[in-house]
Scaffold this motif. Structure first.
Motif, short mmCIF file in Angstrom:
data_model
loop_
_atom_site.label_atom_id
_atom_site.label_comp_id
_atom_site.label_asym_id
_atom_site.label_seq_id
_atom_site.Cartn_x
_atom_site.Cartn_y
_atom_site.Cartn_z
N SER A 268 0.82 -1.21 0.00
CA SER A 268 0.00 0.00 0.00
C SER A 268 0.85 1.25 0.00
N HIS A 348 -4.50 0.06 -8.13
CA HIS A 348 -5.92 0.33 -7.96
C HIS A 348 -6.65 0.41 -9.30
N ASN A 352 -9.07 -4.11 -10.53
CA ASN A 352 -10.35 -3.65 -9.99
C ASN A 352 -11.57 -4.24 -10.70
#
Length: 412
Positions: A268, A348, A352
């Motif tokens: 992250s 991201h 997705n």
């Protein structure tokens, strides 16, 4: 004996920092929980060309044969819809090593210029007004004016100093892998790596990394997906993944379940703050991992080197407060910050469930420059801005044309 600095963790980040500071004349204590090196370390083990440029001594011990290396010139890339494309170039795309050999080589260099204590596991870290105090699980106390925490994704230093506090499932991936010798498990193409971008709803991919004498293969995914879908079934999933690769014709032989390992990777991006009074975090402890590729060796060594620079400057001024050590965060943001921030954005955007990953690989199959930039970015040889700019130039006209046809009622 008194020390100028303590480094916790003897992996690439900690060993790099200790080696650099020791060579500069600092009195360094390097602590590692492993009882001895080499120690087992599961990892894909890919070194980028920029790592060898940034750290010339690594190139030296690879070229000398101290650490066996397999230079890779091809990449087989497969999308979720099974579209496969192969990229190749004359110069190596990646240099594959076994981490237990590579880490041991870095550790030996640190050992030559600093004091090393093996078999030390830290259970408490406390920042005091004049020093940092560490306590081992055996009750031994270690103190120094400043500390570099490079003690893995599960960093005790990060937790005890309050620098890591978010829920783990939001920050980590789990890599389920094995590293087995070729007498048991073989790969069709030893001069290539294989990347399978198979998960569409969350970050995750499979991989095959052929070393000189061993095959490394596995599957990584976000921790939240692992806990939902694979809790208690990791080894079973891995064995099934190997069978899938056999059906594809990519590998032959049999998995060795005794070689199965699962370990966490922070994906992250770096922690919001990687420093506090008298403490810096480097490597996985600070979240220095590419969130798209899960590559961490270069970022570990770069962050370790920059942490060492910051500590040496702090020693000269005899100041170890947050204001002084904040120079570290500015330094890594300059060198690797954009890389890591963009890697989170790409993760991201592509993982997705939107189909973007399939579209990207399908387009790359017919566009050599797009393919070069995708692989180049993944391997640290191309900048994010280059890839983004090219993607915009090559896809916007098609998108605009599609909208125009839709506006006048034509079929797309």
């Amino acid at each position: 004996m008194s020390f100028d600095v303590i480094v916790v963790g003897g992996g690439p980040a900690g060993a790099t920092a200790a080696y650099q500071m020791g060579r500069a004349g600092a009195k360094v204590l390097l602590l590692d929980k492993a009882k001895e090196f080499p120690r087992d370390k599961p990892c894909g083990g890919g070194l980028s060309a920029r790592l060898l440029h940034r750290f010339p001594y690594v190139r030296e011990f690879l070229e000398s044969g101290e650490v066996p290396v397999n230079p890779i010139r091809r990449v087989h890339l497969e999308s979720p819809d099974s579209t496969r494309v192969t990229y190749g170039q004359n110069d190596p795309v990646l240099y594959l090593i076994r981490r237990w050999e590579f880490d041991a080589a870095l550790f030996r260099r640190a050992q030559g210029v600093c004091t090393v204590r093996n078999g030390v596991m830290i259970r408490r870290c406390e920042v005091k007004p004049t020093h940092v105090e560490l306590e081992s699980t055996e009750g031994e106390i270690f103190t120094a004016p400043v500390l570099i925490g490079a003690d893995s994704a599960n960093s005790v230093i990060a937790r005890h100093t309050g620098l890591r506090s978010e829920a783990a499932h939001k920050e980590y991936a789990v890599d389920m892998m094995e590293e087995t010798d070729y007498s048991r498990l073989q790969v069709a193409d030893r001069e290539a790596i294989y990347l399978f971008l198979t998960l569409t709803q969350t970050f995750g991919y499979g991989y095959i990394f052929p070393k000189t004498e061993h095959l490394n293969l596995g599957f990584g995914c976000k921790l939240d997906w692992y806990l939902t879908a694979l809790r208690g079934k990791g080894a079973e999933h891995h064995a099934g993944w190997v069978e899938t690769l056999k059906q594809k014709g990519d590998v032959t032989g049999e998995t060795d379940r005794s070689r199965y390992k699962a370990f966490p990777i922070p994906v992250s991006g770096p922690l919001a703050q990687t420093f506090t009074d008298r403490v810096l975090l480097a490597g996985d402890a600070g979240g220095f991992v590419n969130a798209f590729t899960a590559e961490g060796i270069f970022y570990a060594m770069a962050s370790g080197s920059l942490a060492a620079d910051t500590v040496l400057e702090a020693m000269r001024s005899q100041r170890y407060d947050k204001r002084q050590l904040s120079a570290y965060q500015r330094a890594w943001q300059r060198e690797i910050g954009d890389d890591l921030r963009h890697s989170v954005e790409i993760q991201h955007r592509l993982f997705n469930g939107s189909g973007r990953m399939d579209s990207l690989v399908r387009n790359a199959k017919h566009d050599p420059e797009l393919l070069r930039l995708i692989i180049g970015y993944s391997m640290g040889a191309a900048r994010y801005e280059e890839l983004r700019s090219y993607m915009m130039r090559s896809t916007v006209p098609t998108w605009v044309w599609g909208k125009m046809k839709a506006a006048v009622g034509l079929s797309a």
